[in-house]
Motif scaffolding. Structure first.
Motif, PDB file in Angstrom:
ATOM      1  N   ALA A  48       0.829  -1.203   0.000  1.00 41.50           N
ATOM      2  CA  ALA A  48       0.000   0.000   0.000  1.00 41.50           C
ATOM      3  C   ALA A  48       0.863   1.253   0.000  1.00 41.50           C
ATOM      4  O   ALA A  48       0.553   2.233  -0.699  1.00 41.50           O
ATOM      5  CB  ALA A  48      -0.924  -0.001   1.216  1.00 41.50           C
ATOM      6  N   HIS A  49       1.951   1.238   0.755  1.00 42.97           N
ATOM      7  CA  HIS A  49       2.861   2.392   0.760  1.00 42.97           C
ATOM      8  C   HIS A  49       3.491   2.579  -0.621  1.00 42.97           C
ATOM      9  O   HIS A  49       3.611   3.715  -1.099  1.00 42.97           O
ATOM     10  CB  HIS A  49       3.968   2.207   1.797  1.00 42.97           C
ATOM     11  CG  HIS A  49       3.527   2.412   3.203  1.00 42.97           C
ATOM     12  ND1 HIS A  49       2.910   3.561   3.638  1.00 42.97           N
ATOM     13  CD2 HIS A  49       3.619   1.614   4.291  1.00 42.97           C
ATOM     14  CE1 HIS A  49       2.636   3.467   4.918  1.00 42.97           C
ATOM     15  NE2 HIS A  49       3.060   2.286   5.339  1.00 42.97           N
ATOM     16  N   LEU A  50       3.896   1.496  -1.259  1.00 42.67           N
ATOM     17  CA  LEU A  50       4.526   1.601  -2.577  1.00 42.67           C
ATOM     18  C   LEU A  50       3.524   2.064  -3.636  1.00 42.67           C
ATOM     19  O   LEU A  50       3.897   2.761  -4.583  1.00 42.67           O
ATOM     20  CB  LEU A  50       5.144   0.266  -2.983  1.00 42.67           C
ATOM     21  CG  LEU A  50       6.434  -0.088  -2.275  1.00 42.67           C
ATOM     22  CD1 LEU A  50       6.854  -1.514  -2.606  1.00 42.67           C
ATOM     23  CD2 LEU A  50       7.547   0.878  -2.638  1.00 42.67           C
ATOM     24  N   HIS A  51       2.250   1.700  -3.485  1.00 40.46           N
ATOM     25  CA  HIS A  51       1.257   2.088  -4.487  1.00 40.46           C
ATOM     26  C   HIS A  51       0.883   3.557  -4.408  1.00 40.46           C
ATOM     27  O   HIS A  51       0.157   4.054  -5.261  1.00 40.46           O
ATOM     28  CB  HIS A  51       0.007   1.217  -4.356  1.00 40.46           C
ATOM     29  CG  HIS A  51       0.198  -0.136  -4.952  1.00 40.46           C
ATOM     30  ND1 HIS A  51      -0.710  -1.144  -4.806  1.00 40.46           N
ATOM     31  CD2 HIS A  51       1.204  -0.661  -5.678  1.00 40.46           C
ATOM     32  CE1 HIS A  51      -0.285  -2.212  -5.427  1.00 40.46           C
ATOM     33  NE2 HIS A  51       0.887  -1.948  -5.959  1.00 40.46           N
ATOM     34  N   ARG A  52       1.374   4.270  -3.397  1.00 38.74           N
ATOM     35  CA  ARG A  52       1.164   5.716  -3.359  1.00 38.74           C
ATOM     36  C   ARG A  52       1.914   6.408  -4.496  1.00 38.74           C
ATOM     37  O   ARG A  52       1.542   7.490  -4.910  1.00 38.74           O
ATOM     38  CB  ARG A  52       1.643   6.299  -2.033  1.00 38.74           C
ATOM     39  CG  ARG A  52       0.791   5.925  -0.873  1.00 38.74           C
ATOM     40  CD  ARG A  52       1.301   6.628   0.350  1.00 38.74           C
ATOM     41  NE  ARG A  52       0.782   6.042   1.551  1.00 38.74           N
ATOM     42  CZ  ARG A  52       1.224   6.333   2.758  1.00 38.74           C
ATOM     43  NH1 ARG A  52       2.207   7.199   2.907  1.00 38.74           N
ATOM     44  NH2 ARG A  52       0.709   5.766   3.804  1.00 38.74           N
ATOM     45  N   PHE A  53       2.986   5.788  -4.947  1.00 37.36           N
ATOM     46  CA  PHE A  53       3.780   6.346  -6.041  1.00 37.36           C
ATOM     47  C   PHE A  53       3.170   5.883  -7.361  1.00 37.36           C
ATOM     48  O   PHE A  53       3.085   4.692  -7.635  1.00 37.36           O
ATOM     49  CB  PHE A  53       5.236   5.896  -5.941  1.00 37.36           C
ATOM     50  CG  PHE A  53       5.891   6.291  -4.653  1.00 37.36           C
ATOM     51  CD1 PHE A  53       6.252   7.597  -4.403  1.00 37.36           C
ATOM     52  CD2 PHE A  53       6.143   5.346  -3.676  1.00 37.36           C
ATOM     53  CE1 PHE A  53       6.854   7.964  -3.217  1.00 37.36           C
ATOM     54  CE2 PHE A  53       6.749   5.690  -2.487  1.00 37.36           C
ATOM     55  CZ  PHE A  53       7.094   7.008  -2.261  1.00 37.36           C
ATOM     56  N   ARG A  54       2.778   6.845  -8.187  1.00 36.27           N
ATOM     57  CA  ARG A  54       2.067   6.515  -9.417  1.00 36.27           C
ATOM     58  C   ARG A  54       2.897   5.638 -10.348  1.00 36.27           C
ATOM     59  O   ARG A  54       2.362   4.738 -10.996  1.00 36.27           O
ATOM     60  CB  ARG A  54       1.661   7.799 -10.134  1.00 36.27           C
ATOM     61  CG  ARG A  54       0.832   7.560 -11.353  1.00 36.27           C
ATOM     62  CD  ARG A  54       0.239   8.859 -11.868  1.00 36.27           C
ATOM     63  NE  ARG A  54      -0.630   8.574 -12.982  1.00 36.27           N
ATOM     64  CZ  ARG A  54      -0.417   9.012 -14.206  1.00 36.27           C
ATOM     65  NH1 ARG A  54       0.617   9.764 -14.465  1.00 36.27           N
ATOM     66  NH2 ARG A  54      -1.261   8.709 -15.169  1.00 36.27           N
ATOM     67  N   SER A  55       4.193   5.893 -10.407  1.00 40.90           N
ATOM     68  CA  SER A  55       5.036   5.111 -11.317  1.00 40.90           C
ATOM     69  C   SER A  55       5.177   3.667 -10.859  1.00 40.90           C
ATOM     70  O   SER A  55       5.574   2.813 -11.645  1.00 40.90           O
ATOM     71  CB  SER A  55       6.412   5.752 -11.442  1.00 40.90           C
ATOM     72  OG  SER A  55       7.051   5.774 -10.192  1.00 40.90           O
ATOM     73  N   LEU A  56       4.851   3.385  -9.610  1.00 39.20           N
ATOM     74  CA  LEU A  56       4.896   2.003  -9.130  1.00 39.20           C
ATOM     75  C   LEU A  56       3.521   1.358  -9.123  1.00 39.20           C
ATOM     76  O   LEU A  56       3.399   0.144  -9.200  1.00 39.20           O
ATOM     77  CB  LEU A  56       5.495   1.954  -7.719  1.00 39.20           C
ATOM     78  CG  LEU A  56       6.951   2.378  -7.629  1.00 39.20           C
ATOM     79  CD1 LEU A  56       7.414   2.379  -6.187  1.00 39.20           C
ATOM     80  CD2 LEU A  56       7.825   1.453  -8.463  1.00 39.20           C
TER      81      LEU A  56
END
Length: 99
Positions: A48-56
């Motif tokens: 969930a933390h990583l999905h905050r970044f649009r490119s990820l």
């Protein structure tokens, strides 16, 4: 590897063991409360933390090395933010020797 009851099959356990990983998969028809959910929650929160970044969240890069670089950068930013909030929470002074 953590898995839920839907992966409770000898075929999946064997495949994971062949990769050299110990499977922790809940058995079907057993009582809930094995404790695997508490461990899976950490993994789900990290995604969930990583999905905050649009490119990820949506993979735009074709090359694996570029995507891995974005993953590394995202993990570093998450750790940095976590350390900053930890420092503010406990009123710690900034580290010495850094600009």
């Amino acid at each position: 590897m953590l898995g839920n009851r839907s992966y409770d099959h000898d075929k999946y356990r064997r495949l994971v063991r062949e990769l050299g990983v110990k499977p922790l998969i809940a058995r079907r028809c057993t009582e809930h409360g094995s404790g695997l959910g508490t461990q899976r929650r950490l993994v789900e929160r990290a995604f969930a933390h990583l999905h905050r970044f649009r490119s990820l969240r949506i993979r735009w890069e074709i090359r694996d090395d570029i995507h891995e670089a974005f993953l590394t950068l995202g993990c570093a930013l998450i750790c940095w933010r976590r350390l900053q909030s930890f420092r503010q929470e406990f009123s710690l002074p900034p580290p010495t020797g850094l600009p």
